[in-house]
Design a protein around this motif. Structure first.
Motif, short mmCIF file in Angstrom:
data_model
loop_
_atom_site.label_atom_id
_atom_site.label_comp_id
_atom_site.label_asym_id
_atom_site.label_seq_id
_atom_site.Cartn_x
_atom_site.Cartn_y
_atom_site.Cartn_z
N PRO A 136 0.84 -1.20 0.00
CA PRO A 136 0.00 0.00 0.00
C PRO A 136 0.88 1.26 0.00
O PRO A 136 2.08 1.17 0.27
N PRO A 137 0.31 2.43 -0.28
CA PRO A 137 1.09 3.65 -0.16
C PRO A 137 1.72 3.74 1.24
O PRO A 137 1.06 3.43 2.23
N ALA A 138 2.99 4.10 1.28
CA ALA A 138 3.77 4.20 2.52
C ALA A 138 3.99 2.85 3.19
O ALA A 138 4.44 2.78 4.32
N GLY A 139 3.69 1.77 2.48
CA GLY A 139 3.97 0.44 3.00
C GLY A 139 5.46 0.16 2.95
O GLY A 139 6.20 0.78 2.19
N THR A 140 5.91 -0.76 3.78
CA THR A 140 7.34 -1.03 3.88
C THR A 140 7.63 -2.52 3.85
O THR A 140 7.15 -3.27 4.71
N TRP A 141 8.41 -2.92 2.86
CA TRP A 141 8.95 -4.27 2.81
C TRP A 141 10.34 -4.25 3.42
O TRP A 141 11.09 -3.30 3.21
N ALA A 142 10.70 -5.29 4.12
CA ALA A 142 12.06 -5.46 4.63
C ALA A 142 12.70 -6.61 3.89
O ALA A 142 12.07 -7.65 3.65
N ALA A 143 13.96 -6.42 3.51
CA ALA A 143 14.75 -7.48 2.88
C ALA A 143 15.98 -7.69 3.75
O ALA A 143 16.79 -6.78 3.93
N GLU A 144 16.08 -8.88 4.33
CA GLU A 144 17.24 -9.21 5.16
C GLU A 144 17.89 -10.47 4.61
O GLU A 144 17.20 -11.46 4.33
N TRP A 145 19.21 -10.40 4.44
CA TRP A 145 19.95 -11.53 3.91
C TRP A 145 20.00 -12.65 4.94
O TRP A 145 20.36 -12.44 6.10
N ASN A 146 19.61 -13.84 4.52
CA ASN A 146 19.67 -15.03 5.37
C ASN A 146 20.91 -15.82 4.94
O ASN A 146 20.89 -16.51 3.93
N GLU A 147 21.97 -15.67 5.70
CA GLU A 147 23.26 -16.28 5.35
C GLU A 147 23.16 -17.80 5.27
O GLU A 147 23.72 -18.42 4.38
N GLU A 148 22.43 -18.39 6.20
CA GLU A 148 22.31 -19.85 6.23
C GLU A 148 21.61 -20.38 4.98
O GLU A 148 22.07 -21.33 4.36
N ALA A 149 20.51 -19.75 4.59
CA ALA A 149 19.75 -20.20 3.43
C ALA A 149 20.26 -19.60 2.12
O ALA A 149 19.86 -20.04 1.05
N LYS A 150 21.12 -18.58 2.23
CA LYS A 150 21.64 -17.86 1.05
C LYS A 150 20.50 -17.29 0.20
O LYS A 150 20.50 -17.36 -1.02
N THR A 151 19.51 -16.70 0.92
CA THR A 151 18.37 -16.07 0.26
C THR A 151 18.00 -14.80 1.02
O THR A 151 18.42 -14.59 2.15
N TRP A 152 17.17 -13.99 0.38
CA TRP A 152 16.63 -12.81 1.05
C TRP A 152 15.35 -13.20 1.75
O TRP A 152 14.47 -13.82 1.16
N ASP A 153 15.23 -12.83 3.02
CA ASP A 153 13.97 -12.96 3.75
C ASP A 153 13.20 -11.68 3.51
O ASP A 153 13.69 -10.58 3.80
N LEU A 154 12.01 -11.80 2.94
CA LEU A 154 11.20 -10.64 2.56
C LEU A 154 9.92 -10.61 3.38
O LEU A 154 9.19 -11.59 3.44
N ASN A 155 9.67 -9.47 4.04
CA ASN A 155 8.49 -9.34 4.89
C ASN A 155 7.88 -7.95 4.74
O ASN A 155 8.59 -6.95 4.80
N LEU A 156 6.57 -7.91 4.57
CA LEU A 156 5.85 -6.64 4.57
C LEU A 156 5.68 -6.25 6.04
O LEU A 156 4.98 -6.90 6.79
N LEU A 157 6.37 -5.17 6.44
CA LEU A 157 6.39 -4.77 7.85
C LEU A 157 5.36 -3.72 8.22
O LEU A 157 4.87 -3.70 9.34
N LEU A 158 5.12 -2.80 7.31
CA LEU A 158 4.26 -1.66 7.66
C LEU A 158 3.25 -1.43 6.55
O LEU A 158 3.60 -1.40 5.38
N THR A 159 2.00 -1.32 6.94
CA THR A 159 0.96 -0.89 6.02
C THR A 159 0.42 0.42 6.55
O THR A 159 0.49 0.68 7.75
N PRO A 160 -0.09 1.27 5.67
CA PRO A 160 -0.51 2.59 6.15
C PRO A 160 -1.71 2.50 7.08
O PRO A 160 -2.43 1.53 7.11
#
Length: 167
Positions: A136-160
């Motif tokens: 959504p507008p002003a929504g926030t996704w977080a991308a954090e590197w997962n070293e063990e899995a060698k992938t990005w952990d993606l999470n929608l953290l904030l919705t307006p």
């Protein structure tokens, strides 16, 4: 509103509701420890960044590669420019701390796909928000590197906030 040329610079301005959402986003980003923010040169992103900087003290830098999806721009080109800017900023973030990006729904969807979100998962989010946007507008996704899995952990953290909450 319909038939607004979102892809032609500078694009439409940030709405009054968007300004309130940007204020809430500023508080959220400050609490998350964001140390720098990059934003699209389009008017609504630039204004969002200005509000964030004024309310939180987070320094903001314009980044043209975060721009809205151009009318004649192909999906692979949008994905490429978003991936390149993300890679550059992720390297910087590893040195200076958490960094945020302010961009637009279409380019963010391309970025999320390039970071490994499943198409079906992205589709669920796109059905939730206006214009098939992945947030959504002003929504926030977080991308954090997962070293063990060698992938990005993606999470929608904030919705307006709801309309009543931003009044």
């Amino acid at each position: 509103m319909t038939n607004i040329p979102y892809d032609i610079h500078p694009g439409p301005p940030l709405s009054p509701k968007g300004e309130k959402e940007a204020e809430a986003l500023a508080e959220f980003l400050k609490a998350e420890g964001i140390v720098k923010l990059y934003y699209s040169p389009f008017a609504r992103s630039a204004r969002t960044a200005q509000i964030i900087s004024e309310r939180s003290g987070i320094p903001c830098v314009e980044e043209i590669r975060l721009a809205e999806w151009g009318k004649d721009e192909k999906t692979d080109k949008v994905a490429e420019r978003m991936s390149l800017v993300f890679d550059d900023i992720a390297r910087e973030s590893a040195v200076i701390g958490p960094v945020a990006l302010v961009s637009h729904g279409g380019p963010i969807a391309c970025l999320l796909l390039s970071l490994g979100i499943e198409k079906d998962t992205l589709s669920v989010f796109r059905k939730k928000f206006d214009g098939s946007n992945p947030l959504p507008p002003a929504g926030t996704w977080a991308a954090e590197w997962n070293e063990e899995a060698k992938t990005w952990d993606l999470n929608l953290l904030l919705t307006p906030a709801t309309e009543e909450e931003v009044r």
